[in-house]
Motif scaffolding. Sequence first.
Motif, PDB file in Angstrom:
ATOM      1  N   PHE A   1      11.079   1.105  14.566  1.00 27.03           N
ATOM      2  CA  PHE A   1       9.653   0.846  14.761  1.00 27.03           C
ATOM      3  C   PHE A   1       8.861   1.226  13.506  1.00 27.03           C
ATOM      4  O   PHE A   1       8.026   0.461  13.023  1.00 27.03           O
ATOM      5  CB  PHE A   1       9.141   1.638  15.975  1.00 27.03           C
ATOM      6  N   LEU A   2       9.098   2.439  12.977  1.00 28.05           N
ATOM      7  CA  LEU A   2       8.356   2.892  11.805  1.00 28.05           C
ATOM      8  C   LEU A   2       8.655   2.032  10.577  1.00 28.05           C
ATOM      9  O   LEU A   2       7.767   1.784   9.755  1.00 28.05           O
ATOM     10  CB  LEU A   2       8.664   4.363  11.532  1.00 28.05           C
ATOM     11  N   THR A   3       9.880   1.569  10.446  1.00 21.65           N
ATOM     12  CA  THR A   3      10.236   0.682   9.330  1.00 21.65           C
ATOM     13  C   THR A   3       9.407  -0.603   9.405  1.00 21.65           C
ATOM     14  O   THR A   3       8.836  -1.048   8.395  1.00 21.65           O
ATOM     15  CB  THR A   3      11.742   0.367   9.360  1.00 21.65           C
ATOM     16  N   ARG A   4       9.327  -1.191  10.609  1.00 19.11           N
ATOM     17  CA  ARG A   4       8.509  -2.405  10.802  1.00 19.11           C
ATOM     18  C   ARG A   4       7.027  -2.120  10.540  1.00 19.11           C
ATOM     19  O   ARG A   4       6.343  -2.892   9.881  1.00 19.11           O
ATOM     20  CB  ARG A   4       8.662  -2.949  12.220  1.00 19.11           C
ATOM     21  N   LYS A   5       6.560  -1.007  11.075  1.00 19.94           N
ATOM     22  CA  LYS A   5       5.145  -0.633  10.952  1.00 19.94           C
ATOM     23  C   LYS A   5       4.727  -0.561   9.485  1.00 19.94           C
ATOM     24  O   LYS A   5       3.748  -1.177   9.071  1.00 19.94           O
ATOM     25  CB  LYS A   5       4.913   0.708  11.651  1.00 19.94           C
ATOM     26  N   TRP A   6       5.460   0.219   8.690  1.00 17.24           N
ATOM     27  CA  TRP A   6       5.047   0.442   7.314  1.00 17.24           C
ATOM     28  C   TRP A   6       5.365  -0.731   6.394  1.00 17.24           C
ATOM     29  O   TRP A   6       4.865  -0.787   5.270  1.00 17.24           O
ATOM     30  CB  TRP A   6       5.596   1.760   6.811  1.00 17.24           C
ATOM     31  N   ALA A   7       6.141  -1.691   6.860  1.00 14.34           N
ATOM     32  CA  ALA A   7       6.319  -2.935   6.101  1.00 14.34           C
ATOM     33  C   ALA A   7       5.088  -3.833   6.265  1.00 14.34           C
ATOM     34  O   ALA A   7       4.771  -4.621   5.378  1.00 14.34           O
ATOM     35  CB  ALA A   7       7.572  -3.667   6.566  1.00 14.34           C
ATOM     36  N   ARG A   8       4.387  -3.698   7.395  1.00 10.61           N
ATOM     37  CA  ARG A   8       3.185  -4.494   7.688  1.00 10.61           C
ATOM     38  C   ARG A   8       1.901  -3.801   7.253  1.00 10.61           C
ATOM     39  O   ARG A   8       0.946  -4.446   6.860  1.00 10.61           O
ATOM     40  CB  ARG A   8       3.046  -4.741   9.199  1.00 10.61           C
ATOM     41  N   GLU A   9       1.852  -2.483   7.426  1.00 10.29           N
ATOM     42  CA  GLU A   9       0.637  -1.706   7.184  1.00 10.29           C
ATOM     43  C   GLU A   9       0.734  -1.093   5.782  1.00 10.29           C
ATOM     44  O   GLU A   9       1.284  -0.012   5.591  1.00 10.29           O
ATOM     45  CB  GLU A   9       0.470  -0.643   8.267  1.00 10.29           C
ATOM     46  N   LEU A  10       0.175  -1.806   4.817  1.00  9.07           N
ATOM     47  CA  LEU A  10       0.324  -1.464   3.398  1.00  9.07           C
ATOM     48  C   LEU A  10      -0.738  -0.452   2.967  1.00  9.07           C
ATOM     49  O   LEU A  10      -1.858  -0.450   3.478  1.00  9.07           O
ATOM     50  CB  LEU A  10       0.245  -2.728   2.568  1.00  9.07           C
TER      51      LEU A  10
ATOM     52  N   ASP B   1      -0.833  -8.038   4.432  1.00  4.66           N
ATOM     53  CA  ASP B   1      -0.387  -8.764   3.236  1.00  4.66           C
ATOM     54  C   ASP B   1      -1.393  -9.788   2.739  1.00  4.66           C
ATOM     55  O   ASP B   1      -1.259 -10.309   1.641  1.00  4.66           O
ATOM     56  CB  ASP B   1       0.997  -9.387   3.446  1.00  4.66           C
ATOM     57  N   SER B   2      -2.449 -10.066   3.531  1.00  4.15           N
ATOM     58  CA  SER B   2      -3.506 -10.962   3.055  1.00  4.15           C
ATOM     59  C   SER B   2      -4.613 -10.188   2.342  1.00  4.15           C
ATOM     60  O   SER B   2      -5.541 -10.795   1.810  1.00  4.15           O
ATOM     61  CB  SER B   2      -4.110 -11.750   4.225  1.00  4.15           C
ATOM     62  N   GLY B   3      -4.543  -8.853   2.359  1.00  3.61           N
ATOM     63  CA  GLY B   3      -5.553  -8.027   1.718  1.00  3.61           C
ATOM     64  C   GLY B   3      -6.651  -7.538   2.660  1.00  3.61           C
ATOM     65  O   GLY B   3      -7.545  -6.816   2.228  1.00  3.61           O
ATOM     66  N   GLN B   4      -6.595  -7.911   3.945  1.00  2.00           N
ATOM     67  CA  GLN B   4      -7.590  -7.441   4.917  1.00  2.00           C
ATOM     68  C   GLN B   4      -7.351  -5.971   5.231  1.00  2.00           C
ATOM     69  O   GLN B   4      -6.247  -5.577   5.594  1.00  2.00           O
ATOM     70  CB  GLN B   4      -7.510  -8.261   6.215  1.00  2.00           C
ATOM     71  N   TRP B   5      -8.400  -5.173   5.089  1.00  3.50           N
ATOM     72  CA  TRP B   5      -8.326  -3.748   5.407  1.00  3.50           C
ATOM     73  C   TRP B   5      -8.652  -3.510   6.871  1.00  3.50           C
ATOM     74  O   TRP B   5      -9.435  -4.259   7.477  1.00  3.50           O
ATOM     75  CB  TRP B   5      -9.285  -2.944   4.529  1.00  3.50           C
ATOM     76  N   PHE B   6      -8.075  -2.457   7.423  1.00  6.43           N
ATOM     77  CA  PHE B   6      -8.303  -2.038   8.801  1.00  6.43           C
ATOM     78  C   PHE B   6      -8.433  -0.525   8.837  1.00  6.43           C
ATOM     79  O   PHE B   6      -7.825   0.174   8.040  1.00  6.43           O
ATOM     80  CB  PHE B   6      -7.113  -2.420   9.698  1.00  6.43           C
ATOM     81  N   ARG B   7      -9.222  -0.047   9.809  1.00  5.21           N
ATOM     82  CA  ARG B   7      -9.180   1.358  10.183  1.00  5.21           C
ATOM     83  C   ARG B   7      -8.775   1.369  11.645  1.00  5.21           C
ATOM     84  O   ARG B   7      -9.396   0.730  12.479  1.00  5.21           O
ATOM     85  CB  ARG B   7     -10.521   2.059   9.994  1.00  5.21           C
TER      86      ARG B   7
END
Length: 155
Positions: A60-69, A96-102
Amino acid sequence: MSGRPPFPPFTAETAAQKARMAEDAWNNRDPAKVALAYTEDSVWRNRAEFLQGRAEIEAFLTRKWARELDYRLIKEVWTFAENRIAVRFAYEFHDDSGQWFRSYGNENWEFSEEGLMRRRIASINDLPIAESERKFFWPLGRRPDDHPGLSELGL
């Protein structure tokens, strides 16, 4: 592994230590190392995903941090008793599109006598933000001690 101090029952000081240790580990984004803080049969609910055991947690964490840059996280103890700690948290990342999130959330933690987390229940909401709205500025890795926490940031 003999355990991971501090051990329950928690005090205000040891609950804060445990939360900071978790924050530091997650900010280093090493799934295998993070997974070692959980019991072999640890049970998680993360949003609508249910996991059991270290192998599932690591995947799960591997997938998470591959998406959440450029992931940066701050945790703060909400309350504690005996072998349980509740924290609130916020983290920032971009896709990966550059959109930031909190992302804002709460976690309920239950620990074994050895100080390993055996249950984690997380509720999380994501808020798209402009890059100019970011509040978490430090080099990737551990949050510096002088960087404001959630309360100081008004979060």
